[in-house]
Write an enzyme that holds these catalytic residues in place. Structure first.
Site, PDB file in Angstrom:
ATOM      1  N   TYR A 144      -2.625   9.220  -5.874  1.00  9.70           N
ATOM      2  CA  TYR A 144      -4.022   9.075  -5.477  1.00  9.70           C
ATOM      3  C   TYR A 144      -4.841  10.147  -6.178  1.00  9.70           C
ATOM      4  O   TYR A 144      -4.868  11.299  -5.755  1.00  9.70           O
ATOM      5  CB  TYR A 144      -4.168   9.181  -3.962  1.00  9.70           C
ATOM      6  CG  TYR A 144      -3.393   8.158  -3.175  1.00  9.70           C
ATOM      7  CD1 TYR A 144      -2.925   6.987  -3.750  1.00  9.70           C
ATOM      8  CD2 TYR A 144      -3.092   8.380  -1.827  1.00  9.70           C
ATOM      9  CE1 TYR A 144      -2.196   6.060  -3.015  1.00  9.70           C
ATOM     10  CE2 TYR A 144      -2.382   7.450  -1.082  1.00  9.70           C
ATOM     11  CZ  TYR A 144      -1.928   6.300  -1.687  1.00  9.70           C
ATOM     12  OH  TYR A 144      -1.211   5.388  -0.952  1.00  9.70           O
TER      13      TYR A 144
ATOM     14  N   GLY B 159      -6.424  -5.689   6.345  1.00  7.51           N
ATOM     15  CA  GLY B 159      -6.465  -6.666   5.269  1.00  7.51           C
ATOM     16  C   GLY B 159      -7.647  -6.514   4.343  1.00  7.51           C
ATOM     17  O   GLY B 159      -8.098  -7.490   3.749  1.00  7.51           O
ATOM     18  N   GLY B 160      -8.153  -5.307   4.198  1.00  3.48           N
ATOM     19  CA  GLY B 160      -9.307  -5.101   3.347  1.00  3.48           C
ATOM     20  C   GLY B 160     -10.605  -5.555   3.969  1.00  3.48           C
ATOM     21  O   GLY B 160     -11.669  -5.457   3.366  1.00  3.48           O
TER      22      GLY B 160
ATOM     23  N   PHE C  52      -3.190  -1.285   4.167  1.00  2.00           N
ATOM     24  CA  PHE C  52      -4.204  -2.346   4.306  1.00  2.00           C
ATOM     25  C   PHE C  52      -4.168  -2.907   5.732  1.00  2.00           C
ATOM     26  O   PHE C  52      -4.035  -4.109   5.932  1.00  2.00           O
ATOM     27  CB  PHE C  52      -3.960  -3.454   3.287  1.00  2.00           C
ATOM     28  CG  PHE C  52      -5.053  -3.557   2.248  1.00  2.00           C
ATOM     29  CD1 PHE C  52      -5.698  -2.433   1.774  1.00  2.00           C
ATOM     30  CD2 PHE C  52      -5.437  -4.792   1.744  1.00  2.00           C
ATOM     31  CE1 PHE C  52      -6.688  -2.527   0.814  1.00  2.00           C
ATOM     32  CE2 PHE C  52      -6.428  -4.896   0.794  1.00  2.00           C
ATOM     33  CZ  PHE C  52      -7.064  -3.749   0.324  1.00  2.00           C
ATOM     34  N   PRO C  53      -4.282  -2.055   6.763  1.00  2.00           N
ATOM     35  CA  PRO C  53      -4.045  -2.506   8.139  1.00  2.00           C
ATOM     36  C   PRO C  53      -5.101  -3.469   8.686  1.00  2.00           C
ATOM     37  O   PRO C  53      -4.867  -4.083   9.730  1.00  2.00           O
ATOM     38  CB  PRO C  53      -4.027  -1.207   8.937  1.00  2.00           C
ATOM     39  CG  PRO C  53      -4.842  -0.254   8.129  1.00  2.00           C
ATOM     40  CD  PRO C  53      -4.561  -0.606   6.695  1.00  2.00           C
TER      41      PRO C  53
END
Length: 286
Positions: free
Chosen positions: A65, A214-215, A211-212
């Site tokens: 990152y 889903g974006g 991505f909890p």
């Protein structure tokens, strides 16, 4: 209405580190496209400190990152760390520009260098959770596993985890070390990793969805909105709360670069969904 029964507030990572199940993912504190420094460095330092003030004691990052920027900011903002704060990081992926593809490199030499760098940037002598960011298809997986097991024996890492793996790959890794965590893409709207989640729950392994929500693409589903309205909450909060209720071994790491969004996400831990809520949300996900 009956409340969903599986809602412990904490999970013992590796069997010995009590983690508040709503943590913080530090991917978005870097520059655009997860590349370079943030536009407002003091704001990102304040965001990290605010997360800890709100009760976050698990922060997830990776050397990729930035690269390196997220780890540097965490070390600057929080070291020396409060005694209960656990930082998990990852190694095994590289990238050479903001639009470049992610590339595997889980060779022992790269992991050795990556781990050294993470320890230095995070100002730690031992990393509590070190996760293999991806299994490298270019070499036998046991080469990576053997290096990680040796790093653990040397005391450079406390617990080891994996990311984006199948059940069979977890079982393979378990021949070399105790797998403390698995980090796969998973949310109310993306449940392909359900067999992995089930196996992790049976084995006492932390499951850390990335991505909890889903974006956010699925926000606006009618069933989700109905549950949110009943609890006077946002749809994002309900989507996060569903994960906390769905399985007691799920650790959440929603990421943001905004203190306002951080505070909204943290309030998801206060929701208590009923069995009826969970049934309605399960219908949405299907």
């Amino acid at each position: 209405m009956q409340t969903s029964p599986t809602f412990p507030a904490t999970f013992k990572l590796g069997g010995d580190l009590a983690i508040n199940r709503l943590g913080f993912g530090a991917m978005r504190i870097t520059g655009p496209q997860i590349w370079g420094p943030p536009e407002d460095r003091p704001a990102m330092l304040a965001l990290l400190r605010r997360a800890v003030e709100l009760g976050v004691n698990f922060i997830d990052t990776a050397d990729m990152y930035g690269p390196f920027t997220s780890e540097e900011l965490i070390g600057e903002a929080l070291a020396p760390y409060p005694t209960d704060v656990v930082v998990g990081t990852k190694g095994g992926l590289v990238r050479f520009g903001p639009w470049a593809d992610f590339l595997n490199d889980a060779t022992p030499q790269h992991l050795h260098d990556a781990l050294d760098g993470s320890l230095r940037r995070l100002h730690l002598e031992r990393i509590d959770l070190y996760q293999l960011h991806r299994i490298d298809p270019r070499l036998p997986a046991e080469k990576s596993f053997e290096f990680l097991a040796e790093a653990q024996r040397q005391g450079r890492v406390r617990h080891l985890g994996l990311s984006e793996v199948t059940v069979d790959e977890i079982k393979h890794a378990q021949q070399y070390f105790t797998v403390a965590s698995v980090q796969n893409r998973y949310s109310l709207f993306e449940r392909e990793a359900e067999p992995v989640l089930d196996y992790c729950r049976e084995q006492g392994i932390a499951f850390i969805p990335w991505f909890p929500i889903g974006g956010g693409q699925e926000i606006g589903q009618s069933g989700l909105q109905r549950v949110a309205d009943r609890h006077q909450a946002s749809e994002r909060q309900v989507a996060l709360s569903w994960l906390l209720h769905h399985a007691p071994n799920i650790l959440l790491i929603p990421g943001t670069s905004s203190i306002g969004h951080l505070e909204e996400n943290m309030r998801a831990a206060e929701l208590r969904l009923t069995a009826e809520d969970m049934q309605e949300l399960d219908a949405v996900s299907q």
